[in-house]
Write a protein that holds these residues in place. Structure first.
Motif, PDB file in Angstrom:
ATOM      1  N   ARG A   1      -8.559   6.150   3.802  1.00 40.20           N
ATOM      2  CA  ARG A   1      -8.833   5.001   4.876  1.00 40.20           C
ATOM      3  C   ARG A   1      -8.204   5.248   6.025  1.00 40.20           C
ATOM      4  NH1 ARG A   1      -7.070   0.200   1.319  1.00 40.20           N
ATOM      5  NH2 ARG A   1      -6.528  -0.601   3.144  1.00 40.20           N
TER       6      ARG A   1
ATOM      7  N   ASP B   1      -5.332   3.836  -4.345  1.00 44.85           N
ATOM      8  CA  ASP B   1      -6.540   2.827  -3.739  1.00 44.85           C
ATOM      9  C   ASP B   1      -6.372   2.792  -2.222  1.00 44.85           C
ATOM     10  OD1 ASP B   1      -7.036   2.084  -6.469  1.00 44.85           O
ATOM     11  OD2 ASP B   1      -6.455   0.145  -6.542  1.00 44.85           O
ATOM     12  N   ALA B   2      -5.550   3.197  -1.633  1.00 39.50           N
ATOM     13  CA  ALA B   2      -5.507   3.060  -0.273  1.00 39.50           C
ATOM     14  C   ALA B   2      -5.914   4.258   0.222  1.00 39.50           C
ATOM     15  CB  ALA B   2      -3.932   2.595   0.229  1.00 39.50           C
ATOM     16  N   TRP B   3      -5.894   5.483  -0.377  1.00 40.79           N
ATOM     17  CA  TRP B   3      -6.479   6.931  -0.098  1.00 40.79           C
ATOM     18  C   TRP B   3      -7.799   6.804   0.727  1.00 40.79           C
ATOM     19  CZ3 TRP B   3      -4.837  10.460  -4.571  1.00 40.79           C
ATOM     20  CH2 TRP B   3      -3.425  10.313  -4.786  1.00 40.79           C
TER      21      TRP B   3
ATOM     22  N   LEU C   1       1.117   6.523  -0.483  1.00 39.62           N
ATOM     23  CA  LEU C   1       0.366   5.596  -0.631  1.00 39.62           C
ATOM     24  C   LEU C   1      -0.214   5.357  -2.085  1.00 39.62           C
ATOM     25  CD1 LEU C   1      -2.172   6.355   2.536  1.00 39.62           C
ATOM     26  CD2 LEU C   1      -0.813   4.236   2.131  1.00 39.62           C
TER      27      LEU C   1
ATOM     28  N   LEU D   1      -4.997   5.560   6.514  1.00 44.08           N
ATOM     29  CA  LEU D   1      -3.578   4.765   6.591  1.00 44.08           C
ATOM     30  C   LEU D   1      -2.567   5.894   6.357  1.00 44.08           C
ATOM     31  CD1 LEU D   1      -4.247   1.868   3.933  1.00 44.08           C
ATOM     32  CD2 LEU D   1      -4.346   1.905   6.511  1.00 44.08           C
TER      33      LEU D   1
ATOM     34  N   VAL E   1       0.980  -1.457   0.059  1.00 43.52           N
ATOM     35  CA  VAL E   1      -0.029   0.072   0.072  1.00 43.52           C
ATOM     36  C   VAL E   1       0.713   1.389   0.018  1.00 43.52           C
ATOM     37  CG1 VAL E   1      -2.086  -1.066   1.142  1.00 43.52           C
ATOM     38  CG2 VAL E   1      -0.196  -0.128   2.672  1.00 43.52           C
TER      39      VAL E   1
END
Length: 161
Positions: free
Chosen positions: A97, A93-95, A90, A99, A68
């Protein structure tokens, strides 16, 4: 180099099989919009990171078994900053959340508690409002700013131990 483990993430040293992840992430102009990108080809940069023990902490970031992102805690290359600087990115696709917050907090904690640094620094473009909000939420405070030779302003934030 020490792995960093958070509630949802594992930050571990890059391995040779991570090359496509690294080059894909740092080759994406959407991801690196606010980051400096090495002048050398990314595959060459990656191979130099994996071939020798890096001079600073640099991690591949994993969540639920998938790559990620990328993280670093390195001596700042900027002459205005005397200390270690937080860097993270990041995959898109991981934005959204949370993270990024978890990465920044994990790396900051690693620097202050594990490495015993007095402070962790961050340099951010004023237009990068998301990163500024995230860092300030984590206790980073404004430490100064400057205008680079190319006319771009950089904000400097710091979190002390």
């Amino acid at each position: 180099m020490t792995d960093v483990v958070t509630d949802r993430l594992v930050l571990r040293a890059y391995a040779p099989e991570d090359e496509d992840n690294f080059t894909g992430l740092l080759g994406d102009p959407v991801v690196t919009r606010w980051m400096g990108v090495p002048a050398r080809p990314l595959r060459e940069v990656f191979r130099s990171v994996v071939a020798a023990e890096p001079a600073w902490d640099i991690w591949a970031i994993w969540a639920d078994g998938g790559y990620v992102g990328h993280g670093e805690l390195k001596p700042s290359p900027d002459p205005h900053v005397d200390g270690h600087e937080l860097v993270y990115a990041l995959v898109p696709d991981a934005w959204g959340r949370g993270l990024g917050t978890e990465i920044a907090e994990g790396i900051t904690k690693h620097g202050l508690e594990t490495l015993g640094l007095d402070a962790v620094h961050a340099t951010v473009a004023p237009e990068n409002e998301g990163s500024l909000r995230l860092l300030r939420r984590l206790g980073y405070v404004d430490a100064g700013s400057w205008v680079d030779d190319d006319g771009d302003e950089t904000l400097w934030l710091v979190r002390r131990g």
